[in-house]
Design a protein around this motif. Structure first.
Motif, mmCIF file in Angstrom:
data_model
loop_
_atom_site.group_PDB
_atom_site.id
_atom_site.type_symbol
_atom_site.label_atom_id
_atom_site.label_comp_id
_atom_site.label_asym_id
_atom_site.label_seq_id
_atom_site.Cartn_x
_atom_site.Cartn_y
_atom_site.Cartn_z
ATOM 1 N N SER A 133 24.529 -4.039 115.939
ATOM 2 C CA SER A 133 23.619 -3.203 114.938
ATOM 3 C C SER A 133 23.946 -3.167 113.534
ATOM 4 N N ASN A 134 22.803 -3.021 112.630
ATOM 5 C CA ASN A 134 23.135 -3.293 111.249
ATOM 6 C C ASN A 134 23.753 -1.866 110.585
ATOM 7 N N ARG A 135 23.595 -0.873 111.362
ATOM 8 C CA ARG A 135 24.196 0.450 110.783
ATOM 9 C C ARG A 135 24.318 1.174 112.040
ATOM 10 N N THR A 136 25.653 1.709 111.964
ATOM 11 C CA THR A 136 25.869 2.633 113.183
ATOM 12 C C THR A 136 26.415 4.064 112.412
ATOM 13 N N VAL A 137 26.078 4.977 113.053
ATOM 14 C CA VAL A 137 26.385 6.509 112.641
ATOM 15 C C VAL A 137 26.977 6.979 113.991
ATOM 16 N N ILE A 138 28.309 7.496 113.745
ATOM 17 C CA ILE A 138 29.052 8.367 115.001
ATOM 18 C C ILE A 138 29.114 9.556 114.535
ATOM 19 N N ILE A 139 28.535 10.281 115.327
ATOM 20 C CA ILE A 139 28.330 11.965 115.390
ATOM 21 C C ILE A 139 29.143 12.482 116.319
ATOM 22 N N HIS A 140 29.853 13.678 116.130
ATOM 23 C CA HIS A 140 30.305 14.542 117.141
ATOM 24 C C HIS A 140 29.804 15.957 116.933
ATOM 25 N N GLY A 141 30.006 16.674 118.172
ATOM 26 C CA GLY A 141 29.757 18.054 117.922
ATOM 27 C C GLY A 141 31.091 18.910 118.072
ATOM 28 N N HIS A 142 32.154 18.222 117.985
ATOM 29 C CA HIS A 142 33.340 19.220 117.966
ATOM 30 C C HIS A 142 33.374 20.034 116.975
ATOM 31 N N ALA A 143 33.367 21.311 117.155
ATOM 32 C CA ALA A 143 33.582 22.246 116.007
ATOM 33 C C ALA A 143 32.684 22.023 114.835
ATOM 34 N N ASP A 144 31.135 22.034 115.257
ATOM 35 C CA ASP A 144 30.162 22.095 114.289
ATOM 36 C C ASP A 144 30.423 22.838 113.186
ATOM 37 N N PHE A 145 29.986 22.567 112.127
ATOM 38 C CA PHE A 145 29.952 23.257 110.830
ATOM 39 C C PHE A 145 31.207 23.849 110.401
ATOM 40 N N ILE A 146 32.291 23.430 110.993
ATOM 41 C CA ILE A 146 33.465 23.968 110.636
ATOM 42 C C ILE A 146 34.487 22.833 110.162
ATOM 43 N N LEU A 147 34.651 21.866 110.794
ATOM 44 C CA LEU A 147 35.699 20.832 110.685
ATOM 45 C C LEU A 147 35.067 19.582 110.832
ATOM 46 N N ILE A 148 35.496 18.479 109.867
ATOM 47 C CA ILE A 148 34.901 16.989 109.944
ATOM 48 C C ILE A 148 36.067 16.512 110.892
ATOM 49 N N ALA A 149 35.576 15.668 111.741
ATOM 50 C CA ALA A 149 36.364 15.000 112.551
ATOM 51 C C ALA A 149 37.308 14.035 111.718
ATOM 52 N N GLU A 150 38.588 13.964 112.181
ATOM 53 C CA GLU A 150 39.669 12.996 111.789
ATOM 54 C C GLU A 150 39.168 11.582 112.004
ATOM 55 N N GLY A 151 39.229 10.670 110.737
ATOM 56 C CA GLY A 151 39.239 9.425 110.562
ATOM 57 C C GLY A 151 38.514 8.278 111.330
#
Length: 72
Positions: free
Chosen positions: A54-72
């Motif tokens: 793909s030309n563009r990939t966005v990886i999103i997770h639902g762990h601790a939504d609106f609290i913390l950003i996933a590490e790395g």
């Protein structure tokens, strides 16, 4: 107690524009993974191929939504 079929819920039918009178049911009452699912995680098998093709990939997770950003 058997859990209700997710797609047979009225709110889900409305969200996916399915006919409200359609009856969803399980395709099998047999445990199809009696010893667990031994498949490799999709992040190791499917995702690398998706990213590569793909030309563009966005990886999103639902762990601790609106609290913390996933590490790395």
């Amino acid at each position: 107690m058997v859990a209700p079929v997710y797609f047979d819920r009225e709110d889900v039918k409305k969200a996916i524009h399915a006919p409200p009178n359609f009856k969803w049911f399980e395709c099998s009452e047999v445990d199809v993974f009696p010893k667990g699912d031994a498949s490799l995680p999709p992040a190791l098998t499917v995702l690398p191929n998706v990213i590569e093709k793909s030309n563009r990939t966005v990886i999103i997770h639902g762990h601790a939504d609106f609290i913390l950003i996933a590490e790395g």
